[in-house]
Design a protein around this motif. Structure first.
Motif, PDB file in Angstrom:
ATOM      1  N   THR A   8     -10.642 -12.658  51.531  1.00 14.90           N
ATOM      2  CA  THR A   8      -9.306 -13.958  50.909  1.00 14.90           C
ATOM      3  C   THR A   8      -8.280 -13.689  49.401  1.00 14.90           C
ATOM      4  OG1 THR A   8     -11.314 -15.338  50.471  1.00 14.90           O
ATOM      5  CG2 THR A   8     -10.113 -15.980  49.643  1.00 14.90           C
ATOM      6  N   ILE A   9      -8.610 -12.356  49.107  1.00 17.85           N
ATOM      7  CA  ILE A   9      -7.829 -11.830  48.053  1.00 17.85           C
ATOM      8  C   ILE A   9      -6.669 -11.352  48.826  1.00 17.85           C
ATOM      9  CG2 ILE A   9      -7.600 -10.729  45.974  1.00 17.85           C
ATOM     10  CD1 ILE A   9     -10.514 -10.957  45.397  1.00 17.85           C
ATOM     11  N   LYS A  10      -6.130 -10.649  49.908  1.00 14.88           N
ATOM     12  CA  LYS A  10      -5.267 -10.554  50.280  1.00 14.88           C
ATOM     13  C   LYS A  10      -5.108 -11.195  50.902  1.00 14.88           C
ATOM     14  CE  LYS A  10      -4.389  -7.832  54.555  1.00 14.88           C
ATOM     15  NZ  LYS A  10      -4.986  -6.732  55.458  1.00 14.88           N
ATOM     16  N   ALA A  11      -5.622 -12.254  51.395  1.00 15.43           N
ATOM     17  CA  ALA A  11      -4.249 -13.177  51.994  1.00 15.43           C
ATOM     18  C   ALA A  11      -3.723 -14.081  50.877  1.00 15.43           C
ATOM     19  CB  ALA A  11      -5.634 -14.586  52.286  1.00 15.43           C
ATOM     20  N   ILE A  12      -4.047 -14.068  49.235  1.00 16.24           N
ATOM     21  CA  ILE A  12      -3.372 -14.698  48.846  1.00 16.24           C
ATOM     22  C   ILE A  12      -2.272 -13.494  47.601  1.00 16.24           C
ATOM     23  CG2 ILE A  12      -3.802 -15.415  46.024  1.00 16.24           C
ATOM     24  CD1 ILE A  12      -6.217 -15.687  46.518  1.00 16.24           C
TER      25      ILE A  12
ATOM     26  N   ARG B 293     -17.783 -22.780  50.819  1.00 16.37           N
ATOM     27  CA  ARG B 293     -18.521 -22.490  52.164  1.00 16.37           C
ATOM     28  C   ARG B 293     -17.366 -21.356  52.522  1.00 16.37           C
ATOM     29  NH1 ARG B 293     -23.933 -24.234  52.203  1.00 16.37           N
ATOM     30  NH2 ARG B 293     -24.234 -26.119  50.723  1.00 16.37           N
ATOM     31  N   SER B 294     -17.764 -20.107  53.197  1.00 15.07           N
ATOM     32  CA  SER B 294     -17.343 -19.382  53.887  1.00 15.07           C
ATOM     33  C   SER B 294     -17.584 -18.472  54.872  1.00 15.07           C
ATOM     34  CB  SER B 294     -17.067 -18.022  52.442  1.00 15.07           C
ATOM     35  OG  SER B 294     -18.775 -17.203  52.677  1.00 15.07           O
ATOM     36  N   ASP B 295     -19.062 -19.228  55.942  1.00 15.11           N
ATOM     37  CA  ASP B 295     -18.688 -18.155  56.832  1.00 15.11           C
ATOM     38  C   ASP B 295     -17.786 -18.124  58.095  1.00 15.11           C
ATOM     39  OD1 ASP B 295     -21.779 -18.359  55.958  1.00 15.11           O
ATOM     40  OD2 ASP B 295     -22.451 -19.726  57.645  1.00 15.11           O
ATOM     41  N   ASP B 296     -16.580 -19.195  58.297  1.00 14.88           N
ATOM     42  CA  ASP B 296     -15.297 -19.266  58.473  1.00 14.88           C
ATOM     43  C   ASP B 296     -14.729 -19.090  58.233  1.00 14.88           C
ATOM     44  OD1 ASP B 296     -13.427 -19.706  60.306  1.00 14.88           O
ATOM     45  OD2 ASP B 296     -13.846 -21.392  60.879  1.00 14.88           O
ATOM     46  N   LYS B 297     -14.305 -17.442  58.165  1.00 15.23           N
ATOM     47  CA  LYS B 297     -13.815 -16.219  57.481  1.00 15.23           C
ATOM     48  C   LYS B 297     -11.926 -17.668  56.975  1.00 15.23           C
ATOM     49  CE  LYS B 297     -15.419 -12.215  57.094  1.00 15.23           C
ATOM     50  NZ  LYS B 297     -14.865 -10.524  58.173  1.00 15.23           N
ATOM     51  N   ARG B 298     -11.690 -18.170  57.899  1.00 15.85           N
ATOM     52  CA  ARG B 298     -10.410 -17.917  58.305  1.00 15.85           C
ATOM     53  C   ARG B 298     -10.566 -19.731  57.115  1.00 15.85           C
ATOM     54  NH1 ARG B 298      -9.958 -16.931  64.264  1.00 15.85           N
ATOM     55  NH2 ARG B 298      -8.962 -14.315  64.051  1.00 15.85           N
TER      56      ARG B 298
ATOM     57  N   LEU C 184      -8.158 -20.497  54.032  1.00 12.81           N
ATOM     58  CA  LEU C 184      -7.752 -21.772  53.190  1.00 12.81           C
ATOM     59  C   LEU C 184      -7.595 -22.657  52.094  1.00 12.81           C
ATOM     60  CD1 LEU C 184      -6.309 -21.903  56.795  1.00 12.81           C
ATOM     61  CD2 LEU C 184      -5.168 -20.815  55.097  1.00 12.81           C
ATOM     62  N   ASN C 185      -9.031 -22.840  52.287  1.00 12.80           N
ATOM     63  CA  ASN C 185      -9.523 -23.368  51.076  1.00 12.80           C
ATOM     64  C   ASN C 185      -9.155 -22.928  49.909  1.00 12.80           C
ATOM     65  OD1 ASN C 185     -10.113 -25.835  53.070  1.00 12.80           O
ATOM     66  ND2 ASN C 185     -12.157 -24.865  53.579  1.00 12.80           N
ATOM     67  N   CYS C 186      -9.788 -21.674  50.018  1.00 16.49           N
ATOM     68  CA  CYS C 186      -9.449 -20.987  48.710  1.00 16.49           C
ATOM     69  C   CYS C 186      -7.701 -21.327  47.884  1.00 16.49           C
ATOM     70  CB  CYS C 186      -9.674 -20.033  48.392  1.00 16.49           C
ATOM     71  SG  CYS C 186     -11.528 -19.608  48.740  1.00 16.49           S
TER      72      CYS C 186
ATOM     73  N   TYR D 252      -4.698 -20.501  62.071  1.00 12.07           N
ATOM     74  CA  TYR D 252      -4.829 -20.376  61.101  1.00 12.07           C
ATOM     75  C   TYR D 252      -4.120 -19.701  60.542  1.00 12.07           C
ATOM     76  CZ  TYR D 252      -6.186 -16.546  57.756  1.00 12.07           C
ATOM     77  OH  TYR D 252      -5.778 -15.590  56.274  1.00 12.07           O
ATOM     78  N   GLU D 253      -2.905 -19.024  61.193  1.00 11.87           N
ATOM     79  CA  GLU D 253      -1.520 -18.608  60.736  1.00 11.87           C
ATOM     80  C   GLU D 253      -0.031 -19.432  59.961  1.00 11.87           C
ATOM     81  OE1 GLU D 253      -0.526 -15.884  63.647  1.00 11.87           O
ATOM     82  OE2 GLU D 253      -2.682 -14.034  62.684  1.00 11.87           O
ATOM     83  N   LYS D 254      -0.393 -20.371  60.953  1.00 13.49           N
ATOM     84  CA  LYS D 254       0.938 -21.450  60.530  1.00 13.49           C
ATOM     85  C   LYS D 254       0.020 -21.879  59.249  1.00 13.49           C
ATOM     86  CE  LYS D 254       2.219 -25.410  62.312  1.00 13.49           C
ATOM     87  NZ  LYS D 254       1.842 -26.987  63.459  1.00 13.49           N
ATOM     88  N   GLU D 255      -1.175 -22.478  59.431  1.00 10.76           N
ATOM     89  CA  GLU D 255      -1.484 -23.378  57.908  1.00 10.76           C
ATOM     90  C   GLU D 255      -1.253 -21.901  56.912  1.00 10.76           C
ATOM     91  OE1 GLU D 255      -2.206 -25.909  57.062  1.00 10.76           O
ATOM     92  OE2 GLU D 255      -1.068 -26.585  59.027  1.00 10.76           O
ATOM     93  N   LEU D 256      -1.797 -20.607  56.808  1.00  8.94           N
ATOM     94  CA  LEU D 256      -1.379 -19.679  55.922  1.00  8.94           C
ATOM     95  C   LEU D 256      -0.283 -19.454  55.762  1.00  8.94           C
ATOM     96  CD1 LEU D 256      -2.132 -17.720  54.335  1.00  8.94           C
ATOM     97  CD2 LEU D 256      -2.909 -16.226  55.770  1.00  8.94           C
ATOM     98  N   ARG D 257       0.516 -19.443  56.764  1.00 11.00           N
ATOM     99  CA  ARG D 257       1.955 -19.201  55.820  1.00 11.00           C
ATOM    100  C   ARG D 257       2.814 -20.524  55.085  1.00 11.00           C
ATOM    101  NH1 ARG D 257       7.601 -20.241  56.886  1.00 11.00           N
ATOM    102  NH2 ARG D 257       9.044 -18.006  56.618  1.00 11.00           N
TER     103      ARG D 257
END
Length: 269
Positions: free
Chosen positions: A58-62, A213-218, A222-224, A18-23
């Motif tokens: 999700t907003i925090k990740a953005i 679908r947000s059952d898996d937050k990570r 990423l999808n958002c 997750y962290e790799k893709e998020l970056r």
């Protein structure tokens, strides 16, 4: 009482991946930021969903790697007595973007289609008129050149219950629980019906809804982010290479000695 284990927990995305893709996506968000600033684009991103659907995370990740002067989050409290007398969407329109801004609504004017409708804070007629007029208002917004992105985060019953139980047991998340949250948990199917009416009435060609679908937050985060990046036709802005200038020694003095005797925070860590 311990929270229920999440269904399919073994299939949830691992933190390292997750962290790799998020970056990677956050680098693209920085590129989007430069394009918005350069072109004067105006963007609105609306996040809706049930309580505990993952909007805040999700907003925090953005926003955690970009400028708050360009990516601005709006999370309005309940309307004041004065705001209750205004046109319904008036207090939201006041927060719409100027040139070079991306406004993220953590809940929005769609409160009228959700919590206000389910909890009886508006009349059936208010709700009907909102669903009828909202697409027209959004057409005016998009015709005016604003990019409008609407995202509904869909969390399942079991996962929402698990998250609520986690909030009850965790002092760092207990503040997220309110009487309204607990009431929304009780009225699951009333919220489902309100969601269905909202999507049916306001999913337009000029301002479509996209469900995540947000059952898996990570994965949801990423999808958002990926969807937002694809929904905005931005290009990478060429940046001049930055070079640090030489420091001037003019007026040189011992600028640490002058701090002697000042009140420093104790170094406990």
């Amino acid at each position: 009482m311990a929270p229920k284990p999440a269904a399919g927990n073994a299939d949830k995305m691992k933190r390292k991946a997750y962290e790799k893709e998020l970056r990677k996506l956050q680098v693209e968000l920085c590129e989007l930021q430069e394009w918005v600033k350069e072109t004067g684009a105006r963007v609105i991103v609306v996040f809706e969903g049930r309580d505990a659907a993952g909007k805040g995370g999700t907003i925090k990740a953005i926003t955690e790697r970009v400028s708050p002067r360009i990516f601005r989050t709006v999370a309005l409290p309940a309307p004041s007595d004065r705001e209750k007398t205004q046109l319904f969407m008036q207090r939201y329109i006041e927060r719409f973007p100027a040139a070079g801004e991306i406004i993220i609504f953590d809940r929005s004017w769609y409160n009228r289609a959700g919590v206000e409708y389910v909890m009886g804070f508006c009349s059936e007629e208010d709700h009907r008129r909102f669903l009828q007029l909202c697409p027209q208002v959004e057409k005016y917004v998009t015709d005016g050149g604003i990019i409008l992105i609407k995202i509904w985060l869909e969390v399942g019953k079991d996962e929402q219950e698990r998250r609520f139980m986690a909030r009850i047991d965790d002092p760092l998340r207990h503040w997220k629980l309110s009487p309204m949250d607990l009431e929304s948990y009780r009225r699951w199917y009333a919220y489902s019906k309100a969601r269905d009416l909202m999507l049916e009435g306001t999913d337009s060609e000029h301002a479509p809804w996209h469900v995540v679908r947000s059952d898996d937050k990570r994965r949801a985060r990423l999808n958002c982010i990926s969807h937002i990046l694809k929904a905005i036709p931005f290009k990478k802005v060429k940046q001049a290479k930055v070079k640090l200038p030489a420091r001037s020694d003019k007026g040189k003095y011992d600028d640490q000695a002058t701090l002697k005797g000042r009140h420093f925070v104790p170094e406990r860590y």
